[in-house]
Design an enzyme around this catalytic site. Structure first.
Site, short mmCIF file in Angstrom:
data_model
loop_
_atom_site.label_atom_id
_atom_site.label_comp_id
_atom_site.label_asym_id
_atom_site.label_seq_id
_atom_site.Cartn_x
_atom_site.Cartn_y
_atom_site.Cartn_z
N ASN A 159 9.09 4.64 4.37
CA ASN A 159 8.78 3.80 5.53
C ASN A 159 10.05 3.20 6.12
O ASN A 159 11.08 3.11 5.46
CB ASN A 159 7.86 2.67 5.11
CG ASN A 159 6.48 3.16 4.76
OD1 ASN A 159 5.71 3.51 5.64
ND2 ASN A 159 6.18 3.22 3.48
N HIS A 189 8.03 6.87 9.68
CA HIS A 189 8.80 7.00 8.44
C HIS A 189 10.27 7.29 8.79
O HIS A 189 10.57 7.79 9.87
CB HIS A 189 8.23 8.11 7.57
CG HIS A 189 7.03 7.68 6.78
ND1 HIS A 189 6.62 8.32 5.65
CD2 HIS A 189 6.15 6.65 6.96
CE1 HIS A 189 5.54 7.72 5.16
NE2 HIS A 189 5.23 6.71 5.94
N HIS A 193 3.01 4.05 13.04
CA HIS A 193 3.39 4.06 11.62
C HIS A 193 4.46 5.15 11.48
O HIS A 193 4.15 6.34 11.54
CB HIS A 193 2.15 4.37 10.78
CG HIS A 193 2.42 4.45 9.31
ND1 HIS A 193 2.24 3.38 8.47
CD2 HIS A 193 2.87 5.46 8.53
CE1 HIS A 193 2.55 3.73 7.22
NE2 HIS A 193 2.94 5.00 7.24
N ARG A 223 0.84 -1.20 0.00
CA ARG A 223 0.00 0.00 0.00
C ARG A 223 0.88 1.27 0.00
O ARG A 223 1.00 1.96 -0.98
CB ARG A 223 -0.93 -0.01 1.23
CG ARG A 223 -2.12 0.95 1.13
CD ARG A 223 -1.79 2.38 1.51
NE ARG A 223 -1.26 2.50 2.87
CZ ARG A 223 -0.75 3.61 3.34
NH1 ARG A 223 -0.68 4.70 2.60
NH2 ARG A 223 -0.25 3.66 4.56
N ASP A 224 1.56 1.51 1.09
CA ASP A 224 2.32 2.75 1.22
C ASP A 224 3.45 2.81 0.18
O ASP A 224 3.72 3.85 -0.41
CB ASP A 224 2.91 2.85 2.63
CG ASP A 224 3.04 4.28 3.12
OD1 ASP A 224 3.00 5.19 2.28
OD2 ASP A 224 3.20 4.49 4.33
N CYS A 267 11.47 8.61 -0.48
CA CYS A 267 10.97 9.90 -0.05
C CYS A 267 11.50 10.95 -1.01
O CYS A 267 12.67 11.28 -0.98
CB CYS A 267 11.41 10.20 1.37
SG CYS A 267 10.85 11.82 1.89
ZN ZN Z 1 3.32 6.06 5.51
#
Ligand code: ZN
Length: 309
Positions: A254, A214, A212, A15-16, A245
């Site tokens: 992540n 990063h 969650h 997903r991410d 990123c």
């Molecule tokens: Zn994220």
């Protein structure tokens, strides 16, 4: 080992990771990735998000991916939804865990989902009602991800009492849990502890069990360590830090799943995930996504002599 030492890793790469890159991975490849990670021992995977395919064509097949991933009854299928429409689709697809992000920065919320905090709270209430209509034996776990909780790229600092107040407000509406999300990779361990303990003091310890984080500024694992120290036992991470990123070249978005497992297992925590096998899976998934940047130190350095977990 007692249950305190068990840590649940929630893999968010499909997903991410995939929503942050422009490549659209075919459904069959997503299901291969999920299957490989399952075989390594991963038991919770965020498989996609139910957003408009116009906004994120990478996620257009999330319902199909959910259905395919349901073949393992002990695999928790998590998804992200931006609104009631997505929540209904997630229920329909049989997701076990549904998370809706609520940006702590109202400016970010308006820019991202075109909704004020008041409008988002109404939307969350509608989602709670939809989830409650599902028979309790099949009802998904519905949570709110407190996104930009550690800072916002537009507003800068996000007041901590605002985060705690918003946590309370969504829990009052009836969501099962909140999660702390460092969407922008601005968090530090002291801040994480203040936010988590603040939410626990106001809303009870069951109100928050996962984070969650990063790694945008290299603080990901430092933040994980503090989360573990204060008792948090669910950590999101992404295979190979997929997604990267754009704002910080060379930094993964992540936390890298492989590095996280190395840290946890080396310290004596139990993840249930075979790291040697997962490093092979990383290579297999890399082959499915040629040209993408992959992150992480453990994959390049290799496992130390005698490593066994
Ligand atoms: Zn994220």
């Amino acid at each position: 080992m007692n249950s305190k030492s068990k840590v649940l890793i929630s893999e968010v790469g499909p997903r991410d990771g995939l929503q942050s890159i422009s490549t659209i991975m075919p459904t069959a490849d997503k299901l291969k990735w999920i299957e490989w990670e399952y075989q390594c021992g991963v038991r919770e995977i965020e498989v996609g998000s139910f957003v408009s395919p116009k906004v994120l064509p990478q996620m257009a097949d999330t319902a199909e991916v959910c259905k395919g991933a349901r073949r393992h009854p002990d695999l928790t299928i998590a998804v992200l939804v931006p609104n009631l429409k997505g929540c209904e689709a997630a229920i329909e697809a049989g997701a076990h865990k549904i998370s809706i992000p609520l940006s702590m920065s109202e400016t970010h919320s308006i820019k991202n989902v075109r909704k004020t905090h008041a409008e988002m709270l109404e939307e969350i209430a509608r989602c709670v009602a939809a989830v409650e209509q599902v028979a309790s034996s099949a009802r998904p776990h519905f949570e709110v991800g407190l996104s930009t909780a550690f800072g916002c790229t537009i507003e800068g600092k996000v007041p901590e009492d605002k985060v705690i107040e918003m946590a309370q407000r969504v829990l009052d509406i009836g969501v099962a849990e909140v999660g702390l999300s460092d969407t922008t990779g601005m968090g530090n361990p002291a801040q994480l502890e203040r936010l988590a303990t603040g939410i626990w003091a106001r809303c009870g310890e069951g109100a928050l069990t996962g984070v969650h984080l990063h790694n945008t500024r290299g603080q990901g694992l430092a933040n994980v360590l503090r989360a573990l120290d204060i008792g948090i036992r669910t950590i999101d991470s992404s295979l190979g830090g997929l997604g990267g990123c754009p704002a910080a070249p060379g930094a993964s978005g992540n936390i890298v799943t492989e590095d996280l497992i190395f840290l946890l297992e080396a310290m004596g925590y139990e993840t249930g995930i075979d790291l040697t096998a997962l490093l092979r899976t990383r290579k297999q998934v890399e082959d499915l996504l040629p040209g993408e940047a992959w992150y992480g130190f453990t994959a390049s350095a290799g496992l130390p002599l005698g490593w066994a977990n």
